[in-house]
Write a protein that holds these residues in place. Structure first.
Motif, short mmCIF file in Angstrom:
data_model
loop_
_atom_site.label_atom_id
_atom_site.label_comp_id
_atom_site.label_asym_id
_atom_site.label_seq_id
_atom_site.Cartn_x
_atom_site.Cartn_y
_atom_site.Cartn_z
N THR A 95 1.06 -1.10 0.04
CA THR A 95 0.04 0.02 0.06
C THR A 95 0.88 1.44 -0.04
N ASN A 96 2.20 1.14 -0.64
CA ASN A 96 2.96 2.23 -0.63
C ASN A 96 2.50 3.57 -1.26
N ASP A 97 1.25 3.55 -2.15
CA ASP A 97 0.78 4.70 -2.63
C ASP A 97 -0.10 5.64 -1.59
N VAL A 98 -0.42 4.86 -0.43
CA VAL A 98 -1.02 5.30 0.49
C VAL A 98 -0.21 5.72 1.62
N SER A 99 0.73 4.94 2.11
CA SER A 99 1.54 5.03 3.23
C SER A 99 2.94 5.88 3.07
N GLY A 100 3.34 5.97 1.39
CA GLY A 100 4.47 6.76 1.25
C GLY A 100 5.61 6.30 1.96
N ARG A 101 5.76 4.85 2.30
CA ARG A 101 6.94 4.43 3.23
C ARG A 101 8.26 4.25 2.32
N VAL A 102 8.31 4.25 0.81
CA VAL A 102 9.47 4.15 0.10
C VAL A 102 9.35 5.39 -0.62
N ARG A 103 10.43 6.22 -0.23
CA ARG A 103 10.60 7.59 -1.01
C ARG A 103 11.62 7.71 -2.11
N LYS A 104 11.70 8.78 -2.82
CA LYS A 104 12.64 8.87 -3.92
C LYS A 104 13.91 8.62 -3.19
N GLY A 105 14.66 7.86 -4.26
CA GLY A 105 16.09 7.96 -3.66
C GLY A 105 16.35 6.76 -2.91
N ARG A 106 14.91 5.88 -2.55
CA ARG A 106 15.39 4.59 -1.61
C ARG A 106 14.66 3.50 -2.38
N VAL A 107 15.09 2.21 -1.85
CA VAL A 107 14.87 1.13 -2.48
C VAL A 107 13.83 0.21 -1.55
N GLY A 108 12.70 -0.09 -1.59
CA GLY A 108 12.16 -1.01 -0.37
C GLY A 108 12.72 -2.44 -0.50
N LEU A 202 13.00 -12.25 -2.81
CA LEU A 202 13.20 -10.90 -2.52
C LEU A 202 12.41 -10.11 -3.40
N GLY A 203 11.71 -9.13 -2.83
CA GLY A 203 11.03 -8.28 -3.55
C GLY A 203 11.64 -6.70 -3.39
N LEU A 204 11.88 -6.17 -4.63
CA LEU A 204 12.27 -4.79 -4.74
C LEU A 204 11.28 -3.75 -5.01
N ILE A 205 11.14 -2.53 -4.09
CA ILE A 205 9.97 -1.77 -4.33
C ILE A 205 10.67 -0.45 -4.65
N MET A 206 10.43 0.00 -5.84
CA MET A 206 11.21 1.03 -6.64
C MET A 206 10.06 2.10 -7.27
N ARG A 207 10.47 3.36 -7.19
CA ARG A 207 9.86 4.29 -7.83
C ARG A 207 10.44 4.41 -9.29
N VAL A 208 9.50 4.41 -10.20
CA VAL A 208 10.15 4.41 -11.72
C VAL A 208 9.77 5.87 -12.42
N ASN A 213 10.89 3.42 -15.95
CA ASN A 213 12.41 2.72 -15.97
C ASN A 213 12.87 3.23 -14.51
N ASN A 214 13.95 2.66 -14.00
CA ASN A 214 14.51 2.72 -12.78
C ASN A 214 16.01 2.39 -13.04
N PRO A 215 17.05 3.33 -12.95
CA PRO A 215 18.12 3.02 -13.23
C PRO A 215 18.93 1.98 -12.25
N CYS A 216 18.45 1.96 -11.04
CA CYS A 216 18.87 0.81 -10.02
C CYS A 216 18.92 -0.58 -10.64
N LEU A 217 17.91 -0.99 -11.57
CA LEU A 217 17.84 -2.32 -11.99
C LEU A 217 19.19 -2.57 -12.76
N LYS A 218 19.92 -1.58 -13.19
CA LYS A 218 21.19 -2.16 -13.91
C LYS A 218 21.94 -2.99 -13.00
N CYS A 219 22.11 -2.52 -11.68
CA CYS A 219 22.87 -3.55 -10.81
C CYS A 219 22.55 -5.14 -10.81
N LEU A 220 21.43 -5.37 -11.03
CA LEU A 220 21.03 -6.68 -11.26
C LEU A 220 21.86 -7.55 -12.52
#
Length: 249
Positions: A95-108, A202-208, A213-220
Motif C-alpha cells: 500500500t505504498n501509494d497510501v503510506s508513502g513508506r518508500v521515498r524517492k532515492g530509496r529502494v524498498g 526478494l521483492g524490490l519496491i522502486m519508484r520509476v 524505468n529505474n536505473p537501479c535495475l542495472k545493478c541486477l
C-alpha cells in the motif's frame, strides 16, 4: 501446537497429506500418526480444515510468546495484534501509494523467508536480517512488521536469543536502503543465501520515472541476477499525483 489423540487415531494417514511442513509422522509399530514437535510450525491447517475423519486432532496451549508468534506467522487467517494485519502481520509495502513508506532515492526491501514444505528457523531469519542491516538496509519497526518486536536493536538485525530455535512456516524481513546501497545489499543476500537452511524470495519496491524505468535495475545485470519478469504496478491512486510512480518486482 496441535496433538493427535492416540485413542481416536486409526492410522489412516489422511492428515499427512495436508501438513504444510511434513511434521505429521506415522508410527508403524503402533499404527498411529503423531506430530513431531520440533517440526510443527503451528499453522493449524490440519485443525482448521477438520481433515481427520475421526476428529483425532486437537489443539494444545500456545504457552510461550514464541509459540504464539510462530502461529500468527504461519496461519494466514490470524490477525497480528500490533499491526492489525493478517497474513504474517505486514502489508509488505503493497500500500505504498497510501503510506508513502518508500521515498524517492530509496529502494524498498521485502524478503519472504520460508515456504510450505520447507519452513524456516529463526536463526536463519536472523542471518538474513543481519546481512541486510550490515549492508545498508534500515529495517522496519514494529509498527509495520511483527519481526521487529524480536529485534532489540534494529540497526543490527540481531534477534532475541530465546527465539532462535523457533520454527515457523514463513516470515518477512522488511526495510529500505538508499539507491546507491542496493548493490551491497544484493551481494550480502547472495552470500547469506549459501549459509542458510531455508529459502527466500526478494521483492524490490522502486519508484520509476514517467517512462517506467529505474536505473537501479542495472545493478541486477552487473551481479548476474535475472531481471524480474513479473511485478505489481502501483499507479498511485491512493495519494496525490505528486507521488504517483511506484513499481514492485
Amino acid at each position: 501446537m496441535v496433538q493427535i489423540l492416540k485413542d481416536k487415531c486409526v492410522g489412516c494417514k489422511t492428515c499427512q497429506k495436508f501438513c504444510s511442513v511434513d511434521a505429521i509422522k506415522y508410527d508403524a509399530a503402533g499404527k498411529k500418526c503423531y506430530i513431531e514437535p520440533n517440526e510443527c510450525v503451528d499453522c493449524y491447517v490440519c485443525l482448521r480444515k477438520h481433515i481427520c475423519p475421526r476428529d483425532a486432532i486437537a489443539p494444545t496451549e500456545l504457552d510461550t510468546f514464541y509459540k504464539q508468534f510462530a502461529h500468527v506467522m504461519s496461519d494466514p487467517v490470524e490477525n497480528h495484534g500490533v499491526t492489525g494485519v493478517t497474513g504474517r502481520g505486514t502489508e509488505e509495502v503493497k500500500t505504498n501509494d497510501v503510506s508513502g513508506r518508500v521515498r524517492k532515492g530509496r529502494v524498498g526491501i521485502c524478503i519472504d523467508v520460508g515456504r510450505p514444505g520447507v519452513g524456516a528457523h529463526m536463526y536463519d531469519v536472523e542471518k538474513i536480517a543481519m546481512a541486510c542491516a550490515s549492508s545498508g538496509v534500515s529495517l522496519e519497526n514494529k509498527d509495520h512488521t511483527p519481526l521487529a518486536a524480536l529485534m532489540p536493536d534494529l540497526t543490527t538485525g540481531k534477534l532475541d536469543p530465546a527465539c532462535l530455535n523457533t520454527r515457523l512456516l514463513s516470515v518477512i524481513v522488511e526495510g529500505n536502503c538508499a539507491d546507491e546501497d542496493l548493490p551491497n545489499v544484493l551481494k550480502a543476500l547472495q552470500k547469506v543465501s549459501k549459509e542458510i537452511e531455508t529459502v527466500f524470495s526478494l521483492g524490490l519496491i522502486m519508484r520509476v520515472d514517467e517512462e517506467g524505468n529505474n536505473p537501479c535495475l542495472k545493478c541486477l545485470d552487473e551481479l548476474g541476477i535475472p531481471q524480474p519478469y513479473r511485478g505489481k504496478v502501483n499507479v498511485g491512486l491512493g495519494r496525490p499525483l505528486a507521488e504517483p510512480f511506484i513499481q514492485k518486482f
